[in-house]
Scaffold this motif. Structure first.
Motif, PDB file in Angstrom:
ATOM      1  N   ARG A 234       0.727  -1.286   0.356  1.00 37.50           N
ATOM      2  CA  ARG A 234       0.099  -0.357   0.302  1.00 37.50           C
ATOM      3  C   ARG A 234       0.804   0.941  -0.097  1.00 37.50           C
ATOM      4  N   ASP A 235       0.238   2.111  -0.091  1.00 37.80           N
ATOM      5  CA  ASP A 235       0.899   3.813  -0.800  1.00 37.80           C
ATOM      6  C   ASP A 235       0.020   4.904   0.230  1.00 37.80           C
ATOM      7  N   TRP A 236       0.923   4.936   1.847  1.00 35.84           N
ATOM      8  CA  TRP A 236       0.809   5.361   3.053  1.00 35.84           C
ATOM      9  C   TRP A 236       0.846   7.120   3.018  1.00 35.84           C
ATOM     10  N   LEU A 237      -0.617   7.936   2.714  1.00 33.03           N
ATOM     11  CA  LEU A 237      -0.842   9.586   3.229  1.00 33.03           C
ATOM     12  C   LEU A 237      -1.245   9.856   3.986  1.00 33.03           C
ATOM     13  N   TYR A 238      -0.102  10.807   4.966  1.00 26.72           N
ATOM     14  CA  TYR A 238      -0.613  10.876   6.195  1.00 26.72           C
ATOM     15  C   TYR A 238      -1.807  11.856   6.016  1.00 26.72           C
ATOM     16  N   VAL A 239      -2.661  11.553   7.551  1.00 31.19           N
ATOM     17  CA  VAL A 239      -3.967  11.649   7.185  1.00 31.19           C
ATOM     18  C   VAL A 239      -4.130  13.629   6.845  1.00 31.19           C
ATOM     19  N   ALA A 240      -3.551  14.472   7.038  1.00 30.91           N
ATOM     20  CA  ALA A 240      -3.497  15.919   6.559  1.00 30.91           C
ATOM     21  C   ALA A 240      -3.581  16.516   5.416  1.00 30.91           C
ATOM     22  N   ASP A 241      -1.734  15.258   5.014  1.00 30.05           N
ATOM     23  CA  ASP A 241      -1.529  16.063   3.703  1.00 30.05           C
ATOM     24  C   ASP A 241      -2.498  15.244   2.993  1.00 30.05           C
ATOM     25  N   HIS A 242      -3.462  14.440   3.130  1.00 33.10           N
ATOM     26  CA  HIS A 242      -4.420  14.237   2.119  1.00 33.10           C
ATOM     27  C   HIS A 242      -5.851  15.550   2.044  1.00 33.10           C
ATOM     28  N   ALA A 243      -6.162  15.459   3.769  1.00 29.91           N
ATOM     29  CA  ALA A 243      -6.848  16.327   4.101  1.00 29.91           C
ATOM     30  C   ALA A 243      -6.790  17.943   2.894  1.00 29.91           C
ATOM     31  N   GLY A 244      -5.156  18.713   2.877  1.00 27.90           N
ATOM     32  CA  GLY A 244      -4.556  19.513   2.492  1.00 27.90           C
ATOM     33  C   GLY A 244      -4.765  18.862   1.112  1.00 27.90           C
ATOM     34  N   ALA A 245      -4.630  18.288   0.276  1.00 31.03           N
ATOM     35  CA  ALA A 245      -4.668  17.789  -1.183  1.00 31.03           C
ATOM     36  C   ALA A 245      -6.099  18.335  -1.222  1.00 31.03           C
ATOM     37  N   ILE A 246      -6.713  17.621  -0.790  1.00 26.45           N
ATOM     38  CA  ILE A 246      -8.707  17.490  -1.254  1.00 26.45           C
ATOM     39  C   ILE A 246      -8.611  19.350  -0.743  1.00 26.45           C
ATOM     40  N   GLY A 311       0.330  21.834  -8.064  1.00 22.92           N
ATOM     41  CA  GLY A 311       0.870  23.084  -7.161  1.00 22.92           C
ATOM     42  C   GLY A 311       0.785  22.559  -5.478  1.00 22.92           C
ATOM     43  N   TRP A 312       0.512  21.241  -6.088  1.00 18.41           N
ATOM     44  CA  TRP A 312       0.451  20.343  -4.052  1.00 18.41           C
ATOM     45  C   TRP A 312       1.662  19.837  -4.068  1.00 18.41           C
ATOM     46  N   ARG A 313       2.525  19.796  -2.612  1.00 26.76           N
ATOM     47  CA  ARG A 313       3.149  18.445  -2.244  1.00 26.76           C
ATOM     48  C   ARG A 313       2.786  18.367  -1.002  1.00 26.76           C
ATOM     49  N   ASN A 314       3.025  16.548  -0.584  1.00 26.16           N
ATOM     50  CA  ASN A 314       2.569  16.551   0.318  1.00 26.16           C
ATOM     51  C   ASN A 314       4.386  17.122   1.531  1.00 26.16           C
ATOM     52  N   ARG A 315       3.481  16.921   3.433  1.00 26.79           N
ATOM     53  CA  ARG A 315       4.401  17.767   4.199  1.00 26.79           C
ATOM     54  C   ARG A 315       5.036  16.742   4.460  1.00 26.79           C
TER      55      ARG A 315
END
Ligand code: NAD
Ligand code: DAU
Length: 387
Positions: A234-246, A311-315
């Motif tokens: 699986r490819d794990w995504l931190y919740v604040a990054d997912h919410a931020g991307a949305i 322009g989105w980057r995970n943090r």
């Protein structure tokens, strides 16, 4: 989310805002103090929890900008008036757990398909009102979808235009929901954007999912039921990054587009379990090899260049996010213990009792023992659960 610029959509309807990712979206949005107002519409199923919004209620300025409505997205009478006073609808509401979709698929069709249809129809009515000059603009509709719609990806990375090959009742319902959403863009010109997020983890994650289940079980020295050989990826995504991307797609996404939201952290389940046990200081001997999930997708992986171009980057790195998550669950037993009671016990029994009874020990994180056989769908007339 730290920017203070005025958002394009100031009155948001956030459905499923008492769930794991939706509540993070609401907490982070209101914490920006940019004047946005949020109405959460949530049915408060077993997965919904008002306590997920506790930080908002603890802050009077934020609490004043939140309205909470308990209701069903598939109920047009509830949905219509709420959409009528919204600039945008962000649809997180869903039945979201693959294992539950295998046990009881029907609720998934009602919420993940019919619920989306009801929301889209309400937006279409508002679009007509906008055309008649009765409101400024039609609402934007953001459908939160999932990488699972691509199905199991043996090699490479899924791109937004790839074929959808969902393989579980959950992912099939999610695929139907997003196809409907896109059809409203094509057919009616509704302002629709779609995100496809990868496996999300973090604080307030319902304990039915891998990371919080294993964390909370390990805290109690209970067995950790690892499906099959545990080498699924699986490819794990931190919740604040997912919410931020949305939030980023809501503000900047091109109407009619789909955006993959990858985490950039592909790991086998074994690797994830080893890392969380290490942080907790618990032994691998808690891990039990159990019968696999039927139709278990082996791997998900997505290409994220379209979202990056927006322009989105995970943090958050996986290491930092996992450490934060482990510590949060260790420090917040008052949040998760009540969830693991009542209905939980029936579910746990159905999902795990037979599996744990037939389980085997596992030698260690890197040494998979011979696999426990995957169940096959029962043939007509057979009475068993599959070999
Ligand atoms: P969740 O199960 O934690 O929360 C779902 C929320 O929706 C709950 O608050 C529940 O009460 C509410 N809800 C369910 N049915 C409803 C209905 N009929 N009407 C109104 N509210 C209803 O889910 P999550 O993990 O936060 O996922 C949110 C969304 O993101 C879902 O659409 C899911 O498919 C998608 N997604 C999740 C992940 C993940 O890893 N968790 C990854 C990609 C996409
Ligand atoms: O990829 C995005 C999806 O991620 C979301 O759309 C779903 O809403 C979300 O639930 C999640 O689906 P998964 O099925 O990947 O997540 P889950 O936590 O259920 O399982 C992760 C992996 O861990 C998967 O390979 C199955 C395995 N697993 C899970 C559980 C609950 C186990 O080995 N044992 C378990 O008890």
């Amino acid at each position: 989310m730290t920017e203070r610029t005025t958002p394009r959509h100031q009155r948001l309807l956030v459905t499923g805002g008492a769930g794991f990712i939706g509540s993070c979206f609401v907490r982070d949005l209101l914490a920006r103090r940019d004047g946005s107002r949020v109405v959460v519409l949530d049915k408060l199923t077993y997965a919904g929890n008002r306590a997920n919004l506790a930080p908002v209620y603890a802050d009077p300025e934020q609490a004043a900008r939140l309205e909470f409505v308990v209701g069903d997205i598939a109920d047009a009478a509830v949905v219509g008036p709420l959409v009528a006073r919204s600039d945008a609808v962000v649809n997180f509401a869903a039945e979201s757990h693959v294992d539950r979709s295998i046990l009881d698929p029907e609720a998934f069709l009602r919420t993940d398909v019919l619920g989306v249809h009801v929301l889209l129809e309400a937006c279409r009515l508002e679009q007509e009102r906008a055309r008649r000059g009765e409101r400024e603009a039609a609402p934007r509709f953001l459908q939160v979808s999932t990488d699972e719609v691509y199905g199991s990806v043996e090699t490479g990375e899924s791109r937004e235009d790839d074929r959808l090959e969902p393989r579980s009742p959950y992912s099939s319902a999610k695929a139907a929901g997003e196809l409907l959403a896109r059809s409203y863009f094509v057919t009616y010109g509704l302002d629709v954007v779609i995100t496809r997020g990868s496996n999300t983890y973090g604080p307030y994650h319902h304990p039915e999912k891998l990371i919080p289940l294993f964390l909370t079980n390990a805290i109690d020295d209970q067995p950790l039921p690892l499906y099959g050989d545990g080498l699924q990826r699986r490819d794990w995504l931190y919740v604040a990054d997912h919410a931020g991307a949305i939030g980023h797609v809501l503000e900047h996404g091109v109407s009619g587009e789909i955006y993959n939201v990858p985490g950039g952290n592909e790991r086998t389940n074994r690797t994830v379990v080893a890392a969380l046990l290490e942080r907790l200081g618990k032994p691998w001997s808690l891990v039990r090899r159990v019968q696999d999930r039927p139709g278990h997708d082996r791997r998900y992986a997505m290409d994220g260049s379209r979202l990056a171009a927006l322009g989105w980057r995970n943090r958050t790195t996986f290491e930092a996010g996992l450490a934060e998550t482990v510590d949060w669950f260790r420090d917040n037993e008052a949040w998760w213990r009540p969830i693991k009671s009542g209905e939980w016990n029936d579910y746990y029994d159905r999902q795990y009792r037979a599996r744990l009874a037939g389980s085997t020990a596992d030698a260690g994180p890197g040494v998979p023992a011979p696999a426990v056989p995957t169940p096959r769908p029962a043939s007509p007339g057979s009475s068993g659960e599959g070999a």
